[in-house]
Design a protein around this motif. Structure first.
Motif, mmCIF file in Angstrom:
data_model
loop_
_atom_site.group_PDB
_atom_site.id
_atom_site.type_symbol
_atom_site.label_atom_id
_atom_site.label_comp_id
_atom_site.label_asym_id
_atom_site.label_seq_id
_atom_site.Cartn_x
_atom_site.Cartn_y
_atom_site.Cartn_z
ATOM 1 N N MET A 1 0.822 -1.192 0.000
ATOM 2 C CA MET A 1 0.000 0.000 0.000
ATOM 3 C C MET A 1 0.870 1.261 0.000
ATOM 4 N N ARG A 2 1.987 1.215 0.729
ATOM 5 C CA ARG A 2 2.876 2.374 0.787
ATOM 6 C C ARG A 2 3.387 2.747 -0.598
ATOM 7 N N GLN A 3 3.756 1.721 -1.399
ATOM 8 C CA GLN A 3 4.246 1.985 -2.747
ATOM 9 C C GLN A 3 3.153 2.635 -3.594
ATOM 10 N N GLN A 4 1.908 2.180 -3.433
ATOM 11 C CA GLN A 4 0.794 2.763 -4.167
ATOM 12 C C GLN A 4 0.602 4.223 -3.758
ATOM 13 N N ASN A 5 0.724 4.530 -2.470
ATOM 14 C CA ASN A 5 0.589 5.912 -2.012
ATOM 15 C C ASN A 5 1.700 6.792 -2.556
ATOM 16 N N GLU A 6 2.917 6.268 -2.640
ATOM 17 C CA GLU A 6 4.028 7.035 -3.203
ATOM 18 C C GLU A 6 3.768 7.349 -4.674
ATOM 19 N N ARG A 7 3.249 6.388 -5.423
ATOM 20 C CA ARG A 7 2.902 6.639 -6.832
ATOM 21 C C ARG A 7 1.790 7.669 -6.939
ATOM 22 N N TRP A 8 0.785 7.563 -6.058
ATOM 23 C CA TRP A 8 -0.326 8.514 -6.065
ATOM 24 C C TRP A 8 0.187 9.926 -5.748
ATOM 25 N N ASP A 9 1.066 10.037 -4.758
ATOM 26 C CA ASP A 9 1.625 11.342 -4.416
ATOM 27 C C ASP A 9 2.428 11.913 -5.580
ATOM 28 N N ALA A 10 3.202 11.070 -6.263
ATOM 29 C CA ALA A 10 3.963 11.522 -7.422
ATOM 30 C C ALA A 10 3.023 11.961 -8.547
ATOM 31 N N PHE A 11 1.945 11.220 -8.742
ATOM 32 C CA PHE A 11 0.943 11.604 -9.743
ATOM 33 C C PHE A 11 0.355 12.978 -9.417
ATOM 34 N N ARG A 12 0.008 13.205 -8.171
ATOM 35 C CA ARG A 12 -0.579 14.492 -7.784
ATOM 36 C C ARG A 12 0.412 15.635 -7.974
ATOM 37 N N ARG A 13 1.674 15.408 -7.683
ATOM 38 C CA ARG A 13 2.696 16.451 -7.915
ATOM 39 C C ARG A 13 2.785 16.775 -9.400
ATOM 40 N N GLN A 14 2.786 15.735 -10.234
ATOM 41 C CA GLN A 14 2.842 15.933 -11.686
ATOM 42 C C GLN A 14 1.606 16.685 -12.175
ATOM 43 N N LEU A 15 0.446 16.320 -11.678
ATOM 44 C CA LEU A 15 -0.798 16.990 -12.063
ATOM 45 C C LEU A 15 -0.756 18.454 -11.642
ATOM 46 N N GLY A 16 -0.217 18.724 -10.470
ATOM 47 C CA GLY A 16 -0.094 20.107 -10.011
ATOM 48 C C GLY A 16 0.766 20.951 -10.936
ATOM 49 N N MET A 17 1.811 20.357 -11.505
ATOM 50 C CA MET A 17 2.652 21.090 -12.458
ATOM 51 C C MET A 17 1.904 21.375 -13.761
#
Length: 149
Positions: A1-17
């Motif tokens: 689950m932690r790995q999935q959250n890290e990917r989700w957080d990276a996705f949100r950072r990319q979307l923010g850009m």
């Protein structure tokens, strides 16, 4: 689950850009079967009353996603009731919704769940929703989609 959250957080950072004029908020809850982020068409906190928000929602049970819209009632500057908008979305939301959808598809290799399929009844209870009112949307994403930060 932690790995999935890290990917989700990276996705949100990319979307923010990709959406520099917007404010993004984490909207996932532990009781739902999805990861969600809310996108508001304004920058900064505290935000002024905003006319709408979009929610990018990816199921953790199946490789599907949805992007839905919300509009809000206001009393002076206090946000009141939220109104759900499923695809097709109002014109003001459509360009931003396309970006969110494109990025979910590219980043996670998921496909959009058609609204007519999402509306199908399912024989399960989800949170406070019970059959025959429970839909596939409730089971795969969120039974209370209008609750966002």
């Amino acid at each position: 689950m932690r790995q999935q959250n890290e990917r989700w957080d990276a996705f949100r950072r990319q979307l923010g850009m990709l959406l520099p004029g917007c404010t993004l908020a984490e909207a996932s809850t532990t009781s739902q079967a999805s990861l969600r982020c809310a996108v508001y068409p304004a920058k900064g906190i505290p935000m002024k009353p905003v006319p709408w928000a979009l929610v990018g929602c990816m199921s953790i049970l199946a490789p599907v996603y949805t992007v839905y819209g919300l509009t809000f009632d206001y009393e002076v500057h206090k946000r009141g009731k939220a109104h759900l908008h499923l695809p097709p979305l109002p014109a003001a939301m459509s360009d931003t919704a396309r970006i969110i959808a494109r990025e979910l598809e590219a980043y996670f290799h998921v496909t959009a769940l058609p609204p007519e399929v999402a509306a199908l009844p399912v024989p399960v209870a989800v949170e406070w929703t019970r059959p025959p009112q429970t839909t596939l949307f409730d089971a795969l994403f969120d039974s209370e989609p209008t609750i966002v930060p």
